[in-house]
Design a protein around this motif. Structure first.
Motif, PDB file in Angstrom:
ATOM      1  N   LEU A  17       0.817  -1.246   0.162  1.00  0.00           N
ATOM      2  CA  LEU A  17       0.046   0.114   0.059  1.00  0.00           C
ATOM      3  C   LEU A  17       0.899   1.186   0.037  1.00  0.00           C
ATOM      4  CD1 LEU A  17      -2.870  -0.964   2.523  1.00  0.00           C
ATOM      5  CD2 LEU A  17      -3.127  -0.667  -0.038  1.00  0.00           C
ATOM      6  N   TRP A  18       1.959   1.212   0.814  1.00  0.00           N
ATOM      7  CA  TRP A  18       2.900   2.365   0.604  1.00  0.00           C
ATOM      8  C   TRP A  18       4.224   2.189   0.230  1.00  0.00           C
ATOM      9  CZ3 TRP A  18      -1.009   1.511   4.566  1.00  0.00           C
ATOM     10  CH2 TRP A  18      -1.850   2.455   4.856  1.00  0.00           C
ATOM     11  N   THR A  45      -0.899   5.638  -1.914  1.00  0.00           N
ATOM     12  CA  THR A  45      -1.273   4.187  -1.613  1.00  0.00           C
ATOM     13  C   THR A  45      -2.040   3.515  -2.914  1.00  0.00           C
ATOM     14  OG1 THR A  45      -3.185   3.090  -0.087  1.00  0.00           O
ATOM     15  CG2 THR A  45      -3.460   5.429  -0.907  1.00  0.00           C
TER      16      THR A  45
END
Length: 201
Positions: A17-18, A45
């Motif tokens: 996600l990051w 993200t």
């Protein structure tokens, strides 16, 4: 053992996600050339409903500092602002060379693009899927409007006959087609105006 597996799965999801190299002034960056000090703006993200959520006005700088090193910002990466439905305006500073596929997909409230580069950056296809470009005002340096409006003059229309006759390979044809479709996105902007006419707020 089961708890350990669950923990590892959660960690891998967070990483996906990051997954960027660093952040500065609210934007995330991937280092694409460490030796030449070149970076690309990337997504915050991969949860697209929350990607840069709440941001309305974004300026892509021509350079950014990280760990006492100055990096040139030459690229907006794939899916960089995808799903950012709050985005209304974007400034593309000098030095930007390429905007990768799906960079602004589903930015449905985008209304203003200010491009400070004299020549149109390369657009991968599709860059603005889900954006009504006829409603978006594109501001470019005065004297360079025709360069944006007539960009397809610099691209060859992919020749299907050449492919069928074996003069070019399928791969070459596909590359020509993608380049042509990418460039054609600039011509989808119907309101191309000089930067000098931007309203002063």
């Amino acid at each position: 053992m089961k708890k350990l597996g669950t923990l590892l799965l959660l960690i891998s999801n967070v990483v996906s996600l990051w997954a960027y190299d660093f952040a500065s002034n609210g934007l995330c960056y991937d280092i694409i050339d460490q030796e030449e000090h070149i970076v690309a703006v990337t997504y915050q993200t991969s949860d697209w409903a929350n990607n840069y959520l709440g941001r309305t006005d974004i300026c892509i700088p021509s350079s950014v500092r990280h760990n006492d090193t100055s990096y040139a910002v030459t690229t907006i990466g794939c899916c960089a602002f995808a799903g950012c439905r709050t985005l209304k305006s974007i400034v593309l500073s000098c030095g930007l060379e390429k905007i990768r596929a799906r960079a602004f997909n589903s930015c449905t409230n985008l209304r203003t693009v200010i491009c400070e580069t004299l020549e149109p950056p390369i657009l991968e296809y599709p860059t603005f899927e889900g954006v009504k470009l006829k409603k978006v005002k594109l501001y470019v340096p005065e004297g360079y409007i025709n360069g944006y409006k007539n960009i397809l003059n610099h691209y060859d229309i992919p020749d299907r006959e050449a492919l069928e006759e074996g003069c070019i390979s399928q791969e070459e044809y596909n590359e020509l087609l993608i380049d042509y479709l990418g460039a054609s996105q600039w011509q989808a902007f119907k309101q191309v105006l000089p930067i000098e006419t931007l309203p002063i707020e």
